[in-house]
Write a protein that holds these residues in place. Sequence first.
Motif, PDB file in Angstrom:
ATOM      1  N   UNK A 160       0.812  -1.211   0.000  1.00  0.00           N
ATOM      2  CA  UNK A 160       0.000   0.000   0.000  1.00  0.00           C
ATOM      3  C   UNK A 160       0.843   1.258   0.000  1.00  0.00           C
ATOM      4  N   UNK A 161       1.983   1.255   0.695  1.00  0.00           N
ATOM      5  CA  UNK A 161       2.821   2.452   0.728  1.00  0.00           C
ATOM      6  C   UNK A 161       3.313   2.803  -0.660  1.00  0.00           C
ATOM      7  N   UNK A 181      -7.432  -3.870  -4.368  1.00  0.00           N
ATOM      8  CA  UNK A 181      -6.214  -3.179  -3.951  1.00  0.00           C
ATOM      9  C   UNK A 181      -6.518  -1.744  -3.543  1.00  0.00           C
ATOM     10  N   UNK A 182      -7.272  -1.038  -4.376  1.00  0.00           N
ATOM     11  CA  UNK A 182      -7.520   0.377  -4.133  1.00  0.00           C
ATOM     12  C   UNK A 182      -8.522   0.614  -3.008  1.00  0.00           C
ATOM     13  N   UNK A 183      -9.553  -0.197  -2.951  1.00  0.00           N
ATOM     14  CA  UNK A 183     -10.639   0.047  -1.999  1.00  0.00           C
ATOM     15  C   UNK A 183     -10.330  -0.449  -0.596  1.00  0.00           C
ATOM     16  N   UNK A 184      -9.365  -1.342  -0.461  1.00  0.00           N
ATOM     17  CA  UNK A 184      -9.088  -1.917   0.854  1.00  0.00           C
ATOM     18  C   UNK A 184      -7.933  -1.292   1.608  1.00  0.00           C
ATOM     19  N   UNK A 185      -7.415  -0.160   1.113  1.00  0.00           N
ATOM     20  CA  UNK A 185      -6.216   0.432   1.731  1.00  0.00           C
ATOM     21  C   UNK A 185      -6.439   0.745   3.199  1.00  0.00           C
ATOM     22  N   UNK A 186      -7.535   1.436   3.508  1.00  0.00           N
ATOM     23  CA  UNK A 186      -7.750   1.871   4.885  1.00  0.00           C
ATOM     24  C   UNK A 186      -7.944   0.683   5.821  1.00  0.00           C
ATOM     25  N   UNK A 232      -3.613  -9.753  -0.734  1.00  0.00           N
ATOM     26  CA  UNK A 232      -2.968  -8.491  -1.116  1.00  0.00           C
ATOM     27  C   UNK A 232      -1.596  -8.433  -0.459  1.00  0.00           C
ATOM     28  N   UNK A 233      -0.619  -7.889  -1.181  1.00  0.00           N
ATOM     29  CA  UNK A 233       0.767  -7.896  -0.704  1.00  0.00           C
ATOM     30  C   UNK A 233       0.903  -7.280   0.679  1.00  0.00           C
TER      31      UNK A 233
END
Length: 885
Positions: free
Chosen positions: A308-309, A686-691, A724-725
């Motif tokens: 994510x970073x 990937x994009x929606x699960x960051x938080x 996810x990584x």
Amino acid sequence: MPDSRYKYLKADFGELPVRLEHLDIYINFFEDRVEATNRLHMTAARELDRIELDARDLEIISLEWLPEADSDPVPLDYEYLAAQNGLVVLLPQKVGKGQSFSVRAKSICRPSDAVLEGLYKDVTPPGAPQQYMSQCQQWGFQKIMAIFDDCRAKCTMRTTLEGDASYTHLISNGNIDRALNPDGVPVPSADRPGRQTITFDNPVPMAPYLFIACAGTWDVLRDRVVYDNGRAVNLEYLVPPGQSSGAQIPMSILKKSVLWIKATQGYEYTGDTYRTICMSRSNFGGMENVGNTTIVTDAALIGEDTMDQFLFYAHAVIVHEFEHNQCGSETTMETPFDVWLNEAFTVDVERQFMADVFDPTVVRLNQVESIRSPLLGPLSIEDSGHAGRIVREGFNDPDELIDGVTYVKAAEVIRMLRLLLGDEKFRAGKTLYFTRYHFGNANTDQFFECFEEASGRRLDEFKKEWLYRIGYPAVRATTRQEPEEGAFHVRFSQETRDGKPPFVVPIRLALVDARGVDIPGTDRVFELSAPEAELSFEHLPTPPAFASINRDYSFYGTFVDESANVETLVLQARTDPNAYCRVNAMRMLTDIERKKKLREKNSQVDPLWLGLYGEILSDASLPPALKAFFLRIDEQPMDRRFCAWFPELVSARRQLMVAVHTLYERELLGEFENLDTYAPWSTSALLEGIEARQLKGVLLDLITAKDTPESHRIILDHFRRATIANDKVTALAALNRSSAPERLDILEETYRQWHATITGYANYLRVIAGGACPDVFEQIEKERARPTFQITQPTWCRALFLTMAGNNEMIWCDRGINWIADLVIELAPVNYTNAARMLNTFQHVGKMKPDLKQMVVSALERVVSNVSDRTCPAVHRQARAYLTV
């Protein structure tokens, strides 16, 4: 008397003897060398009988005088001063001021895979000819061919590249000459079988450090954007063969960036094609090269290995490098001493973009994290007393200037300038600056003159104190109420280092009532420009419960509200409408507990803090990422007097986490299990699960604060279910800090699965270096000994070495301190950038406790003795400076 601390001073950058008008360049790529011919068209700025060009590590073939008429070239005498990187060329006649003349230089350079400056060897795809990349900032052009390697030597260029016919691309700056290359691709050489050529015209005056020349084999993802006026710009994303899918998200980010920059900054790209080029090796994340941005593959592509970073970083670096077309390329710093102008403004634009794409509160909290970063953050750099000036007194290597001071502190100065002037006047100053110095150079004074003109106010003190000294303001506030008068007073004071004059500090604040609502009319920016000042609010409609001060971290430095007791901080953490101040109040409360542990290891944790912690943990209204910031317990203290108490800070953090774990084990696990981050991998997942993943990582740290079989089970279950990584790496890192019996077997299996890609291997190396088991040094040496690890690959060096340098749990012992020193000595002649960053580990030596300080001083003395001041002056003098503070 010369300043022995620095190799280069501002006085070394005198007026150029010529005005460089145009370059005609021919570069020929071979497997073992690169040949270059450079015709310099110039106008004398004064009478000349010789010129001195910059030339570094070149084999000079010839220098020729080119008469204006169709006469034969005249060979020129020259002296190559290799030790000074100078090429003195004797002209055949005196050239008068204002007279135009041309000189042609022919040379050979021999790129390597270790020195990543000028032209260098990048990772070559299987079966392809040697891949070449270039990095010309700051003085890389002179490693390709002779030049006036100066930011002010802006000129137009026509560049022809020749290389093996197997290359898919030969790339330089400008637009492809369609008369010679009608299809926009290289054409076969007419007289050299197996070779191909392509020619680029760059009609925009460009500084040499922005030059690019590369030859390689890439797949291409193509797209385009269309401006409102109907003009289209072609976009190309060049990726390693077979990896085009990884460019899909970055291309969408790029398209959004191009149009966002036009809509918010008023800048329209002038070229017909804008390329992003993946490079496997680089000391930096990205580099603007006028129309051709290079980005490290680890950040340029987004796929199943992306953490994510780096998803955040991809958004940031893509818009950052595109904005450099305006700020840096078309309007360029005058000398390296003004590099902050290029970078700080561009970072400010990048931050605005990030705040539009993601939650602006989370974005700002992440920025404050980078400010407070213990290894590379500017507050830590300044706390050392060694560095921190934005406009430097001098430097030993221009790469020194690419640091947290230039990119982070200086960006905060731009942000503070906007707060002081207001959006409208700031925008007017920016427009004046880019208009006045379009296609030219500007220095720091000229930049501020534009904002003074636009705002109608003097900025001398603001500029002087923020740009030309080390240090930051430590602001304190006390408050008092007069309920019967409806009045509230805030008394500010600022402390500065060594009795220096006060900073001009913009402090954003508001008064908040008992319901957690701003009292109307109290939200404002207060300008503190004296050692002490008072702000008074009169005729308030309701009594304030507290003052919400330094909203969104409005100024660079530290702030303490001395009137805020524990009860007030608890109320603020619960109700402050400003999310940054709310999180900060929680962190101040955590810091109170941390300092108790630092002073007395067996002190009791305050039940009030634990109770508030439980409230936040169970608060379903908090967005996951914001909750993660509330709950995370850092090693880094808020009170910077303790910033060098490294072993004690590690212990205090562990004790606080254990206290939370003991009281809330079931609640932590319940919250963890309620966050479902296990959907099959997709771009949307990937994009929606960051938080959610950010919060899950914080919760996992707390759940595993006690090293038990149950915590091992939770780690392994999370690792095996992760898609996810970020989840995979978080779980594996927790495993490598545990005593789980499966640890080493799983690490080895993970190596086999992840090492085949640059990004996957970097993720694995970060896990190894973040370990907390006694075998961490053996594990690092094991990785270094593997045939897959290359010390010439900066991505892997950063992942393994810099992660270990920040591993405070393991590094602050005799073995760890000597490991840092040994590695700095080894890296210094190979990769200055990583060596200098590693050396930052010791920057707080002057503030360490005696036993630790003695070990670090011995290590620094060894670095000074073993790193040559002649060949590695930047590292040598950095170590020497730490010893003198």
